[in-house]
Motif scaffolding. Structure first.
Motif: not given
Lengths: 284, 284
Positions: A1-23
């Motif tokens: 549910x919580x999107x911030x949680x989701x971001x940190x969890x899926x962080x490893x599944x992201x690509x390099x650029x997507x990780x930049x966005x996440x950060x």
DNA sequence: ACACCAAATGTAGTAATTTTACAACTTTTT
DNA sequence: AAAAAGTTGTAAAATTACTACATTTGGTGT
């Protein structure tokens, strides 16, 4: 549910650029929700479609939808991602976490409640000759609280901690009696037996318990509360709060059904307590 | 802060068309945040700029910004603006309102709690020879619940409903004993007397009560909870939930202070209950 | 080491959405 | 009853987000 949680969890599944966005978003979520996709892309040093793809990867419809989810996560007062109390938590952390998880559980409980059954239980209670509240262990205090509430209504209400007294009380019950049984798990043997005894004596049995439990199968009506319990602490916490809130709801429904004059009577009951109290100073 | 509240408050200041928009949003805020300005305009039967003007009147930057604010308000668990139960409310309404007001009260309670005092109380409890929990009326069930929790910790814990038993228990207390007194108002005479008796016998008295009350003045430590109580119902509801949550916090602090091995012990206590329960079927 | 493939990223154009400017209409005041 | 103030809608402009496609990057097998 919580999107911030989701971001940190899926962080490893992201690509390099997507990780930049996440950060960038995790570093400053408050700014993120007030930025356009263009500015956020520039901040993250990626292109706009990358930001868009990032949003979709988190199961949102697009960037605006993502911002909505993010806004909600921030609003919840849940900067802390993990609501579970941990070994090393200090007083400020576990206090915060317990409050938050309690509130979150209430939200879940609210959604799991069947209003129609609430209404029917209120119906039953208003027409009952006698109301009994029984629970054991942690649920005993909930039953105790129910006694306290319904006692004010000037209806015959019964509560026992002792299982033998509970049984005897149920044996003497009759058709217009309502027995409310409270148990989080719905697996407490003696409560299930009490349900059987009460039903055998034509009383109506209402269960405040979990769905599909042995107890629920013995009840005429089941008010099921699906509350996620933090089992790490080995204590019932959130479930009991939800049960109490449900008691509040039943009591409220009861007074509303009885109408305005009845409420005046309640006020008198409350006023009667005044003699046992120190007067409130009027200078504040 | 809350935009939904703001809408109902300013409703009289709105123009006819703006009020149409307000009604649609209040009726279905969840839909509103997922609609575009065009669809919302159509639903409200007004033009798009009217919706935009409506948003600006609420001090938002525009429609997207308004949606953000709205999303946050909804996330807060406060969709309905009026949390007070009213005469004509149906079961769905009062159920919703009670859940929401309970959650809101917890939020207020959380902010009013002094973490330092929580920490000191946990200190005291972990070092206590004997812990007593006393409350009367609605607070009795809270004390009862505290008994249930602390009993699992294998520490001498005492709870009485009877005021004479409470008094006798306090007379026999000594220096390393902690007496926890629970009262929303803090004006219950006999509890104040019990505080005095306990202190006279060198016990440490902790109050879970409101600030500046007669009871709070007799306590060594006061955990004050400032909870707005909906007095329309003439029943303590939210205050008691906040008290219970505070008990949860104290119990959690207690177990954390005692460390990991202690928690294993708790698990054993829980497992002991198994014999009195029906086994959970493993096929689901 | 090179060629090839797949995944990732960016560019540029397109579509959707929101906002602005202005005109028409209503209501209130004198 | 006319003017003024306020309200609402139309249409065009501006912003914003999205799509399709091109380019790049990184990895794999020969």
């Amino acid at each position: 549910m919580n999107i911030l949680e989701k971001i940190t969890q899926n962080k490893s599944a992201f690509s390099k650029s997507e990780r930049k966005v996440a950060d960038i978003i995790l570093a400053n979520p408050q700014t993120a929700i007030h930025s356009s996709i263009a500015t956020l892309a520039k901040m993250s040093d990626v292109s706009e479609p990358t930001v868009n793809r990032f949003c979709r990867r988190l199961d949102t419809k697009g960037f605006p939808d993502f911002k909505l989810h993010l806004a909600q996560s921030l609003a919840n007062g849940t900067p802390y991602v993990n609501r579970h109390v941990e070994e090393h938590d200090g007083p400020d952390e576990y206090t915060k976490k317990i409050f938050e998880s309690t509130m979150a559980s209430l939200e879940v409980a609210r959604q799991s409640i069947d209003i129609n059954i609430v209404n029917r239980v209120v119906d039953l209670l208003t027409q009952a000759q006698k109301i009994s509240f029984f629970g054991l262990g942690a649920s005993a205090s909930v039953a105790h609280d129910a006694l306290n509430k319904f006692f004010r209504f000037n209806v015959p209400v019964v509560y026992f901690e002792d299982i033998l007294m509970q049984r005897m009380s149920c044996m003497n019950s009759c058709e217009d009696d309502v027995v409310v049984l409270i148990s989080h798990t719905g697996r407490t043997k003696s409560l299930v037996e009490i349900a059987q005894i009460a039903r055998a004596n034509d009383a109506t049995v209402v269960g405040i318990t979990s769905k599909n439990s042995p107890l629920s199968r013995e009840c005429n009506l089941v008010l099921s509360l699906e509350v996620p319990e933090d089992t790490d602490m080995y204590m019932p916490m959130a479930s009991r709060i939800a049960q109490l809130t449900l008691i509040d709801i039943l009591a409220t429904g009861f007074t509303l059904r009885r109408g305005g004059k009845f409420r005046e009577n309640l006020k008198r009951v409350k006023d009667t307590l005044r003699g046992s109290r120190f007067e409130k100073r009027t200078d504040n």
